[in-house]
Design an enzyme around this catalytic site. Sequence first.
Site, short mmCIF file in Angstrom:
data_model
loop_
_atom_site.label_atom_id
_atom_site.label_comp_id
_atom_site.label_asym_id
_atom_site.label_seq_id
_atom_site.Cartn_x
_atom_site.Cartn_y
_atom_site.Cartn_z
N ARG A 51 0.82 -1.21 0.00
CA ARG A 51 0.00 0.00 0.00
C ARG A 51 0.86 1.26 0.00
O ARG A 51 0.46 2.29 -0.51
CB ARG A 51 -0.98 0.02 1.20
CG ARG A 51 -1.86 1.26 1.15
CD ARG A 51 -3.04 1.31 2.12
NE ARG A 51 -2.89 0.53 3.31
CZ ARG A 51 -2.06 0.82 4.31
NH1 ARG A 51 -1.30 1.91 4.25
NH2 ARG A 51 -2.00 0.04 5.36
N TYR B 113 -14.33 17.11 -15.52
CA TYR B 113 -14.82 15.74 -15.53
C TYR B 113 -15.94 15.59 -14.47
O TYR B 113 -15.85 16.15 -13.37
CB TYR B 113 -13.65 14.80 -15.22
CG TYR B 113 -13.99 13.34 -15.26
CD1 TYR B 113 -14.24 12.71 -16.47
CD2 TYR B 113 -14.07 12.60 -14.08
CE1 TYR B 113 -14.56 11.37 -16.50
CE2 TYR B 113 -14.39 11.25 -14.12
CZ TYR B 113 -14.63 10.65 -15.32
OH TYR B 113 -14.95 9.33 -15.36
N ASP C 89 -5.39 18.85 -14.72
CA ASP C 89 -5.72 17.49 -15.14
C ASP C 89 -5.41 17.41 -16.64
O ASP C 89 -6.12 17.97 -17.46
CB ASP C 89 -7.21 17.24 -14.85
CG ASP C 89 -7.68 15.84 -15.28
OD1 ASP C 89 -7.01 15.22 -16.15
OD2 ASP C 89 -8.72 15.38 -14.77
N LYS D 101 -7.05 6.19 -19.53
CA LYS D 101 -7.41 6.63 -20.87
C LYS D 101 -6.28 6.34 -21.85
O LYS D 101 -5.81 5.22 -21.88
CB LYS D 101 -7.82 8.11 -20.82
CG LYS D 101 -8.84 8.44 -19.71
CD LYS D 101 -10.19 7.80 -19.95
CE LYS D 101 -11.12 7.88 -18.73
NZ LYS D 101 -11.27 9.21 -18.14
C1 LIG Z 1 -11.65 9.67 -16.92
C2 LIG Z 1 -11.20 10.98 -16.38
C3 LIG Z 1 -10.96 11.15 -15.01
C4 LIG Z 1 -11.17 10.02 -14.01
O1 LIG Z 1 -10.32 8.95 -14.25
P1 LIG Z 1 -10.68 7.43 -13.79
O2 LIG Z 1 -9.43 6.71 -14.12
O3 LIG Z 1 -11.87 7.01 -14.59
O4 LIG Z 1 -10.98 7.51 -12.34
C5 LIG Z 1 -10.52 12.37 -14.55
N1 LIG Z 1 -10.34 13.42 -15.40
C6 LIG Z 1 -10.57 13.29 -16.73
C7 LIG Z 1 -10.34 14.46 -17.61
C8 LIG Z 1 -11.00 12.08 -17.26
O5 LIG Z 1 -11.23 11.96 -18.57
#
Ligand SMILES: *Cc1c(COP(=O)(O)O)cnc(C)c1O
Length: 392
Positions: free
Chosen positions: A54, A107, A179, A204
Amino acid sequence: MSDIPSLVRRMPWPESASRPVGTPIQPSVVYASPDPDTLDAQYEGRLQGYTYAREGHPNADVLARKIDSMEGVSGGLVLGSGMAAVAAVLMGVTRAGDHVLGGDQLYGRSLRLMREDLPRLGVATALADPTDLAAFEAAIRPETRLILLEVVSNPTLRVADIAGIAELARARGILLVIDNTFTTPRGFQPFAHGADVVIHSVTKILAGHSDATLGYVAARDPALMKAIYDFAVTTGMTPSPFDCWLAERGLYSFELRYDRSEANAEALAAHLAGLPGVRRVLYPTRSDHPDHNRAVGLLGARGGHMVSFEIEGGRAAANRLTRAAPNIAFAPTLGDIGTTLSHPASSSHRGLGAEGRAALGISEGFFRISVGVEDIALLCREFEAAIAASQT
Ligand SMILES: *Cc1c(COP(=O)(O)O)cnc(C)c1O
């Protein structure tokens, strides 16, 4: 008598004069140290050594070092999801009484964290349009501690005024958190544009195959990174070694996939714009995009792998379109190696209601494409046929 003392004991790993070329997977939860002095040295950072998964494990670190190198930073951390990364920053860094300002098209779950969870913990929040610098500046308060932005918004692909907001943040000592999931480190380098913290949903296009859920966070300031690390480890946001291994494997081809997807996206956007039944096409570097000049200034020629478009005919036409494109996954995600199609009105933006969606220009005929690496001629043919079918 057997040479194996007990089946309960671990067998020594076989010797090999040659080394594996592929990255090993290490699922061990715990690590045995030779003695308490060594353990002291590990905890005090005088010796590098893992203790408990962890707190960190090799597959997470191998992956983190690769993303670090792309983002031009060191000491980044891989977590169990992109949302774990967003939460670790927002909750690991703020305290009751602070104010957090976010872009108004973040998001969906990031918006929820801002609207529901932070206020519950005594952290005030506000959302403002990051393409409108004056509106954004007006939303800053004396107690604003942190600003959270995405460079290119979902699903209308608006481009934030990163330069202007970074200047506002720097002048006031506010942390700028970006982000970078949509833009990726290949399209945009947040640390070179004034960011203090960078976040990714590795799920992604970085991992790229829709088979691992992971996140990443890095901060320029080691003390800030330590606060984020401690919160993430304490709240158990740890990633699975297997997922980290898959994502690291995905990164070998990331640049190839991204460049091909981006070239496809640009060509597909141009093709869609000429089709009957298509009301508008959104792609950041197109000359008809509302933020075209800012997009070119910020991203150069890198328009990214996302394209949005709107067709005539509302929900009925939208239903016909997805049914007429059975080989393009109609799925609310992005960044897969193959092209996927999402319909914000019925998925990511359903909670907004028709009025909220209308304010953003998201109609029932609005689609977002995450463009994959397929042959572009095939993609153009499939979309052309599906859009034609939608208009019948
Ligand atoms: C998908 C996404 C998230 C969240 O990511 P997860 O891996 O699904 O928790 C956060 N910010 C953006 C811009 C995203 O496309």
